[in-house]
Scaffold this motif. Structure first.
Motif, PDB file in Angstrom:
ATOM      1  N   LYS A  48       0.737  -1.353   0.198  1.00 40.07           N
ATOM      2  CA  LYS A  48       0.032   0.049  -0.055  1.00 40.07           C
ATOM      3  C   LYS A  48       0.654   1.382   0.051  1.00 40.07           C
ATOM      4  N   GLU A  49       2.017   1.078   0.830  1.00 39.86           N
ATOM      5  CA  GLU A  49       2.948   2.440   0.692  1.00 39.86           C
ATOM      6  C   GLU A  49       3.233   2.809  -0.726  1.00 39.86           C
ATOM      7  N   LEU A  50       3.793   1.509  -1.303  1.00 36.90           N
ATOM      8  CA  LEU A  50       4.229   1.700  -2.767  1.00 36.90           C
ATOM      9  C   LEU A  50       3.100   2.546  -3.738  1.00 36.90           C
ATOM     10  N   ALA A  51       1.986   2.051  -3.537  1.00 35.07           N
ATOM     11  CA  ALA A  51       0.809   2.589  -4.242  1.00 35.07           C
ATOM     12  C   ALA A  51       0.668   3.994  -3.939  1.00 35.07           C
ATOM     13  N   LYS A  52       0.650   4.211  -2.658  1.00 31.56           N
ATOM     14  CA  LYS A  52       0.575   5.960  -2.527  1.00 31.56           C
ATOM     15  C   LYS A  52       1.661   6.635  -2.861  1.00 31.56           C
ATOM     16  N   VAL A  53       2.908   6.048  -3.036  1.00 30.98           N
ATOM     17  CA  VAL A  53       4.123   6.761  -3.608  1.00 30.98           C
ATOM     18  C   VAL A  53       3.703   7.119  -5.069  1.00 30.98           C
ATOM     19  N   TYR A  54       3.469   6.002  -5.855  1.00 36.13           N
ATOM     20  CA  TYR A  54       2.986   6.005  -7.397  1.00 36.13           C
ATOM     21  C   TYR A  54       1.593   7.265  -7.484  1.00 36.13           C
ATOM     22  N   GLN A  55       1.030   7.134  -6.665  1.00 38.01           N
ATOM     23  CA  GLN A  55      -0.283   8.083  -6.679  1.00 38.01           C
ATOM     24  C   GLN A  55       0.120   9.495  -6.595  1.00 38.01           C
ATOM     25  N   GLN A  56       0.994   9.638  -5.594  1.00 38.91           N
ATOM     26  CA  GLN A  56       1.490  11.044  -5.183  1.00 38.91           C
ATOM     27  C   GLN A  56       2.461  11.491  -6.539  1.00 38.91           C
TER      28      GLN A  56
END
Lengths: 206, 206
Positions: free
Chosen positions: A122-130
């Motif tokens: 989930k953290e990586l997903a957030k980084v991508y989104q950001q």
DNA sequence: GTCTATAAGAAGATAGAC
DNA sequence: GTCTATCTTCTTATAGAC
């Protein structure tokens, strides 16, 4: 570049092409030119190499954000936009953005790695989104908003206008990540998109 | 559903969340409710399970293409568009497209799996390109082109207009694949996009 | 810091009973 | 077709010399 950084660099290349699980510490070591056990003098384990890549990237992003140079284009180009905006400079703006994202070596490999690993963490997903949505949309929204307030562009909905500006760029980028040979074709489409964008939102038809 | 198909189904779920390499035959077996060695009575090995998923998907795509129902929306909706087009039906068109891609269980899981595996295999990259760019853009291009020839929409560049229609949909889709909780927000943005699209390309300002 | 040798364990796959 | 037991191979990681 010292060994510690070379390990990160080669690991990032491999992770971006095959994904974390398909890359063996032996593969990384081979590319660095050492034997696998030597890696463990530099990093505790394989995961620590991955984590260091993420950290290094966070550092770079902070730098970017700190200098408010979020789009990755050089400040000179950004500043010029506020002064003399016309269709050609708009095309330049979009093309520079596109080519920066596509060609900057670290950015490109990191984006591909995130693409592969995003659903596992989930953290990586957030980084991508950001990185690929929130930051570009907010920075470009600010830029385009300025042009609206100057009367260069016309709309009553800047966020959607920004989406219309950026979404095709993002789509063409993912095309080129997959098939780099289509870059020329993508650049042509990109230019057509940007010229049409200018005609749509430019003073002319307002 | 028989065991052979249940294996494919559970494997697809796992592959789409973790990627091929991170899923162990034991994980698949557990979800199916059998022991790992039993899998080998149905498929030669792990790779054969993956291949069968790809084949099954190709079969489905052929069906879609064969019925010319490429967008995945029902033919009734497609046909209605040609007759009475207005902003609301345009919004409906885009929302249906978006929700089909997002909610169709097989489509969604397969897209996520392709996203993860695309860089490891040129064939998979091509499938992705075909499915999420070439097919939607050509089908929607045809649809929007028809509306142009009827005078409902106005442009001298249908492909770019189609890109302006589809790229934001694609972007919002990738957002929701990553964070399903943002679906409501994405639908709101989508509607704004579609209404602005209609104002831009609709007769009103032409 | 790099090496060779090797331990420890995980994961894919097979054998053969039922 | 499913199971238990087991084999084989691959992969990470450690030990200890240099």
């Amino acid at each position: 570049m010292d060994t510690k950084h070379r390990i990160l660099d080669e690991a990032l290349t491999l992770f971006s092409e095959q994904g974390y699980a398909n890359v063996y510490v032996n593969d990384i070591a081979k590319r660095v030119g050492i034997k696998a056990p030597s890696l463990y003098k530099h990093y505790k384990n394989k995961q620590a190499i991955f984590d260091a890549i993420i950290e290094e990237m966070n550092r770079r992003f902070m730098e970017q954000a700190g200098s408010l140079n979020i789009s990755g284009m050089d400040p000179t180009a950004d500043a010029a936009i506020y002064q003399n905006m016309n269709e050609d400079s708009m095309v330049e703006l979009g093309k520079n953005l596109f080519l920066y994202y596509l060609h900057d070596d670290y950015t490109r490999r990191f984006r591909k790695m995130l693409t592969i690993e995003q659903f596992r963490d989930k953290e990586l997903a957030k980084v991508y989104q950001q990185q690929y949505f929130e930051m570009p949309l907010s920075y470009q929204g600010m830029l385009l908003g300025l042009l609206v307030s100057q009367g260069v562009l016309v709309t009553d909905n800047v966020p959607v206008m920004t989406l219309h500006f950026y979404a095709p760029i993002y789509l063409l980028l993912t095309v080129c990540d997959r098939e780099p040979k289509r870059e020329k074709e993508a650049l042509k489409t990109l230019e057509e998109h940007l010229r049409q964008f200018d005609r749509i939102y430019g003073r002319a038809i307002a």
